[in-house]
Design an enzyme around this catalytic site. Structure first.
Site: not given
Ligand code: PLP
Length: 337
Positions: A82, A184, A220
């Site tokens: 990722r 991210k 989300e």
């Molecule tokens: C990091 C993140 C998540 C959760 O991801 P995980 O890999 O399960 O920790 C969900 N939404 C956003 C916007 C994020 O930055």
């Protein structure tokens, strides 16, 4: 070496400086060998790409102790992949995925006294990140970068019991239709801060974002993916190109199908249909699943079961796999030592 004298079960979620962190630098088209350092500070030019144009991305994962006393990480290869996607999305050089996992292992080993014991509910949170480090004044990608991983111990997420969350449907947007919502990047968080502060001031735990193009579909929250459970026990989660692909959520979908024999559906979810769901939860590394009690859509209150039976079962199964109490799919648990 000895375990640090910390009241693990009462630790919160705040930065605590640990002994060692990993640093690698990129220059002239290549990554250097990288190394561990005790220096927790960074000195960069005032004109660094990260400071001027926010060229930075990050990851988050945990090291912890399993039931049989092993120090492990959960699917670090997924974080590596990722982060590579995030780097490509920000015109940054990819830190090789195998080296990412090796660096995670090095950092955990170098800070093993900071890994909480099994049963404490605490863990050693790892924060890999990368940023443009050389001077950039015209708008363009940096040519030099630093990749780092530091570790900081964090307490149990559900300290003092599980309190179902109250969320609100946000009027502001997190991700543009063909923007950076699926990577991210720090910038996705910078622009969400005003909205989360406002949500807290208004008595909500988090903002639920809807798709910014049509304001019709659930996406989300600011930092966690969302899952729903139908009245007949099916797991449903939004499908959208502007959601950050949570490793926890993807793991839960697999657990639901393969371990719990549930039906799993990833599809567009209309805001107008969420009152049909029985359970709702937020998923991410921090909590695995935080149960949602209520979503408020401009005065309309939609209630859910909180830690309902299905979310409880999903939580228990994934936690069980993470803790080595339940045999997980191949490759999910990376044993460090
Ligand atoms: C990091 C993140 C998540 C959760 O991801 P995980 O890999 O399960 O920790 C969900 N939404 C956003 C916007 C994020 O930055």
């Amino acid at each position: 070496m000895d375990k640090k004298n910390i009241d693990w079960s009462n630790l919160g979620f705040a930065y605590v400086q640990t002994d060692k962190r990993y640093v690698a630098n990129y220059k002239d088209g290549n990554w250097d060998d990288g190394c561990l350092t005790e220096d927790a500070t960074i000195t960069i030019t005032e004109c660094a790409g990260v400071l001027q144009y926010a060229q930075t991305c990050f990851e988050g994962l945990k090291a912890y102790t399993t039931v049989d006393g092993k120090i492990v990480c959960f699917r670090p290869d997924m974080n590596a992949a990722r982060m590579a996607d995030s780097c490509r999305g920000l015109e940054m050089p990819v830190f090789p995925e195998d080296r990412f996992v090796e660096a995670v292992v090095e950092v955990v080993k170098a800070n093993k006294d900071w890994v909480p014991p099994y049963g404490s509910g605490a863990s050693l949170y790892l924060r890999p990140f990368m940023f443009g480090s050389n001077a950039v004044i015209g708008v363009k990608p940096a040519t030099e970068y630093q990749f780092r991983i530091f570790a900081t111990p964090v307490g149990p997420y559900f300290k003092g019991g599980v309190k179902p969350l109250t969320l609100r449907i946000s009027d502001l947007d997190r991700a543009a239709p063909k923007g950076t919502g699926n990577i991210k990047a720090g910038l996705n968080y910078a622009m969400s801060l005003r909205n989360i502060v406002d949500a807290h001031n208004c008595g909500y735990d988090e903002n639920v974002y809807v798709d910014s193009a049509t304001r019709t579909f659930i996406e989300e929250t600011g930092g966690a993916n969302i899952i729903f459970v139908t009245k007949d026990g099916k797991l449903v989660t939004p499908k959208s190109d502007t959601i950050l692909p949570s490793i926890t959520r993807r793991s839960l979908m697999q657990v639901a199908e393969q371990y719990l024999g549930m039906e799993v559906e990833q599809r567009e979810i209309k805001l107008s249909e969420i009152d049909q769901f029985a359970e709702c939860g937020l998923c991410g590394t921090a909590a695995v699943i935080s149960p949602v009690g209520k979503i408020v859509d401009h005065g309309k209150e939609i209630t859910f079961a909180g830690m309902g039976p299905v979310i409880q079962k999903l939580y228990d199964t994934l936690r069980g796999i993470q803790m080595g109490e339940i045999e997980g799919p191949d490759g999910w648990i990376k044993v460090i030592e």
